[in-house]
Design a protein around this motif. Structure first.
Motif, PDB file in Angstrom:
ATOM      1  N   VAL A 295     -21.749 -24.714   8.745  1.00 58.76           N
ATOM      2  CA  VAL A 295     -21.559 -25.691   9.816  1.00 58.76           C
ATOM      3  C   VAL A 295     -20.450 -26.677   9.448  1.00 58.76           C
ATOM      4  O   VAL A 295     -19.570 -26.966  10.260  1.00 58.76           O
ATOM      5  N   ASN A 296     -20.485 -27.182   8.235  1.00 58.75           N
ATOM      6  CA  ASN A 296     -19.470 -28.147   7.802  1.00 58.75           C
ATOM      7  C   ASN A 296     -18.079 -27.524   7.723  1.00 58.75           C
ATOM      8  O   ASN A 296     -17.074 -28.220   7.898  1.00 58.75           O
ATOM      9  N   ALA A 297     -18.022 -26.215   7.473  1.00 57.10           N
ATOM     10  CA  ALA A 297     -16.722 -25.538   7.423  1.00 57.10           C
ATOM     11  C   ALA A 297     -16.071 -25.478   8.804  1.00 57.10           C
ATOM     12  O   ALA A 297     -14.856 -25.271   8.908  1.00 57.10           O
TER      13      ALA A 297
ATOM     14  N   PRO B 295     -11.710 -27.928  20.706  1.00 59.09           N
ATOM     15  CA  PRO B 295     -13.137 -27.948  21.023  1.00 59.09           C
ATOM     16  C   PRO B 295     -13.679 -26.608  21.516  1.00 59.09           C
ATOM     17  O   PRO B 295     -14.820 -26.265  21.234  1.00 59.09           O
ATOM     18  N   ASP B 296     -12.862 -25.834  22.223  1.00 58.07           N
ATOM     19  CA  ASP B 296     -13.338 -24.543  22.728  1.00 58.07           C
ATOM     20  C   ASP B 296     -13.686 -23.585  21.589  1.00 58.07           C
ATOM     21  O   ASP B 296     -14.719 -22.910  21.624  1.00 58.07           O
ATOM     22  N   LYS B 297     -12.836 -23.536  20.599  1.00 55.81           N
ATOM     23  CA  LYS B 297     -13.099 -22.680  19.435  1.00 55.81           C
ATOM     24  C   LYS B 297     -14.329 -23.194  18.681  1.00 55.81           C
ATOM     25  O   LYS B 297     -15.161 -22.403  18.214  1.00 55.81           O
ATOM     26  N   TYR B 298     -14.452 -24.496  18.572  1.00 51.53           N
ATOM     27  CA  TYR B 298     -15.590 -25.113  17.885  1.00 51.53           C
ATOM     28  C   TYR B 298     -16.895 -24.768  18.610  1.00 51.53           C
ATOM     29  O   TYR B 298     -17.894 -24.422  17.973  1.00 51.53           O
ATOM     30  N   ILE B 299     -16.872 -24.830  19.923  1.00 51.70           N
ATOM     31  CA  ILE B 299     -18.057 -24.476  20.712  1.00 51.70           C
ATOM     32  C   ILE B 299     -18.405 -23.009  20.491  1.00 51.70           C
ATOM     33  O   ILE B 299     -19.568 -22.660  20.255  1.00 51.70           O
ATOM     34  N   LYS B 300     -17.392 -22.146  20.543  1.00 54.10           N
ATOM     35  CA  LYS B 300     -17.609 -20.703  20.354  1.00 54.10           C
ATOM     36  C   LYS B 300     -18.228 -20.418  18.987  1.00 54.10           C
ATOM     37  O   LYS B 300     -19.190 -19.656  18.877  1.00 54.10           O
ATOM     38  N   GLU B 301     -17.686 -21.037  17.950  1.00 55.00           N
ATOM     39  CA  GLU B 301     -18.194 -20.813  16.589  1.00 55.00           C
ATOM     40  C   GLU B 301     -19.638 -21.310  16.444  1.00 55.00           C
ATOM     41  O   GLU B 301     -20.462 -20.671  15.807  1.00 55.00           O
ATOM     42  N   ASN B 302     -19.946 -22.456  17.033  1.00 53.61           N
ATOM     43  CA  ASN B 302     -21.311 -22.986  16.963  1.00 53.61           C
ATOM     44  C   ASN B 302     -22.278 -22.129  17.759  1.00 53.61           C
ATOM     45  O   ASN B 302     -23.427 -21.931  17.341  1.00 53.61           O
ATOM     46  N   LEU B 303     -21.830 -21.608  18.892  1.00 54.44           N
ATOM     47  CA  LEU B 303     -22.683 -20.706  19.676  1.00 54.44           C
ATOM     48  C   LEU B 303     -22.986 -19.422  18.907  1.00 54.44           C
ATOM     49  O   LEU B 303     -24.092 -18.893  18.980  1.00 54.44           O
ATOM     50  N   GLU B 304     -21.990 -18.943  18.155  1.00 51.91           N
ATOM     51  CA  GLU B 304     -22.220 -17.751  17.316  1.00 51.91           C
ATOM     52  C   GLU B 304     -23.254 -18.045  16.232  1.00 51.91           C
ATOM     53  O   GLU B 304     -24.118 -17.220  15.950  1.00 51.91           O
TER      54      GLU B 304
ATOM     55  N   LEU C  34     -26.902 -27.583  15.823  1.00 53.88           N
ATOM     56  CA  LEU C  34     -25.841 -26.838  16.497  1.00 53.88           C
ATOM     57  C   LEU C  34     -25.614 -27.345  17.918  1.00 53.88           C
ATOM     58  O   LEU C  34     -24.468 -27.443  18.373  1.00 53.88           O
ATOM     59  N   ASN C  35     -26.695 -27.687  18.619  1.00 54.74           N
ATOM     60  CA  ASN C  35     -26.534 -28.223  19.970  1.00 54.74           C
ATOM     61  C   ASN C  35     -25.861 -29.590  19.954  1.00 54.74           C
ATOM     62  O   ASN C  35     -25.091 -29.911  20.867  1.00 54.74           O
ATOM     63  N   LEU C  36     -26.126 -30.395  18.948  1.00 53.78           N
ATOM     64  CA  LEU C  36     -25.420 -31.679  18.819  1.00 53.78           C
ATOM     65  C   LEU C  36     -23.931 -31.459  18.575  1.00 53.78           C
ATOM     66  O   LEU C  36     -23.091 -32.180  19.130  1.00 53.78           O
ATOM     67  N   ASN C  37     -23.605 -30.468  17.757  1.00 53.91           N
ATOM     68  CA  ASN C  37     -22.199 -30.141  17.521  1.00 53.91           C
ATOM     69  C   ASN C  37     -21.516 -29.691  18.812  1.00 53.91           C
ATOM     70  O   ASN C  37     -20.384 -30.084  19.103  1.00 53.91           O
TER      71      ASN C  37
END
Length: 135
Positions: free
Chosen positions: A71-73, A84-93, A107-110
């Protein structure tokens, strides 16, 4: 530990519970074969129980720390790349298949943070609403 424990988590759990079952079975057989007094047998069972619980706690902490590293990475994606779009995609994965309410909440907070940075406050609110209240 550089193992990808997420992929092997199921195998590790199966092996873990089999080892525990075999250990308790062996302890029961050996204690009967050696005619151990009941007090010593009970002490050994409780000792094994404490060892099992401590081991379980340590293993879960290792998994949790490895998850937090993942998560921190992702933080530079949002902070440095401003994507932000890439960040959302990575967190959803990362969210896919998770059962822990705490991990799901993180993850939902992120995801909420990323939507706020995009200015999409409705989606941010939706992400926050996915966090279930703990008991």
């Amino acid at each position: 530990m550089n193992l990808d424990m997420d992929k092997n988590k199921r195998k590790i759990r199966i092996i873990w519970w089999c080892c525990i079952a075999i250990s308790y079975l062996m302890l029961g057989i050996i204690s009967e074969a050696l005619n151990m007094p009941k007090s010593i047998r009970n002490a050994l069972f409780w000792f094994m129980f404490v060892i099992v619980m401590l081991s379980w706690y340590i293993i879960n902490q290792i998994w949790y720390k490895q998850f937090l590293k993942k998560v921190n990475a992702l933080t530079p994606i949002l902070e440095e790349e401003n994507n932000p779009d890439k960040y959302i995609k990575e967190n959803l994965e990362l969210l896919h298949g998770k059962k822990s309410m705490q991990i799901i909440a993180i993850l939902n907070l992120n995801i909420c943070d990323a939507y706020c940075r995009k200015g999409d406050y409705e989606k941010a609110k939706e992400s926050l609403m996915n966090i279930k209240e703990s008991k």
